[in-house]
Design a protein around this motif. Structure first.
Motif: not given
Length: 171
Positions: A89, A100, A124-125, A144, A148, A168, A171
């Motif tokens: 995270n 996740v 960003e993811n 994801v 992602a 991540v 969300e």
């Protein structure tokens, strides 16, 4: 006579400093409230989105098991081809890596753990992969929540070596 009255009064400079200190405190409290109220709003909207997403899946599974079972087992078979996945995270949403991670486990991926990552360079993811793992990383990126991108692992990124890394932020 005038000098006697002025000695009991607070100097103008001290009064200004006191007002400035109070203003700084109120600005700090306002900023804190704005920063934490956004997290609560994201959590509420995520709960609504998750419950909305879960409802059609359950109803379609109840309506026709033949259609949903092959798709589910196909995803699990694809997930079995992917090695271990590490979730980090790098955002400000508390518990995001755990959410996740749970989502990836439900999709059949082998998740080794969920931890926090303090960095400001990832916005960003992102799914990091080692050489030769691009297809596996893309399978993970497709699952994801929130989407992602799959990118090669930078040489300086040494966490979770030998695993596909999911970082991540949102969300």
């Amino acid at each position: 006579m005038k000098a006697d009255r002025e000695t009991n009064r607070l100097p103008l400079r001290a009064g200004a400093m006191l007002l400035l200190a109070v203003a700084v405190v109120f600005i700090g409290l306002g900023w804190h409230r704005a920063a934490t109220s956004g997290d609560e709003g994201d959590t509420a909207s995520t709960s609504v989105a998750e419950s909305t997403t879960a409802t059609p899946t359950e109803s379609s599974a109840a309506g026709g098991d033949e259609t949903s079972t092959p798709a589910s087992s196909s995803k699990v078979a694809d997930a079995a081809d992917v090695g271990s996945v590490c979730v980090l995270n790098a955002g400000t949403v508390t518990g995001l890596a755990g959410k996740v991670s749970d989502s990836l486990k439900q999709s059949g991926f082998d998740v080794s753990g969920a931890e926090n990552l303090s960095t400001g360079s990832i916005s960003e993811n992102t799914v990091f992969y080692d050489e030769g793992d691009e297809a596996a990383a893309q399978k993970v990126a497709d699952v994801v929540p929130g989407g992602a991108s799959a990118d090669p692992r930078p040489a300086v990124f040494t966490r979770c070596e030998g695993e596909i890394v999911v970082i991540v932020v949102t969300e």
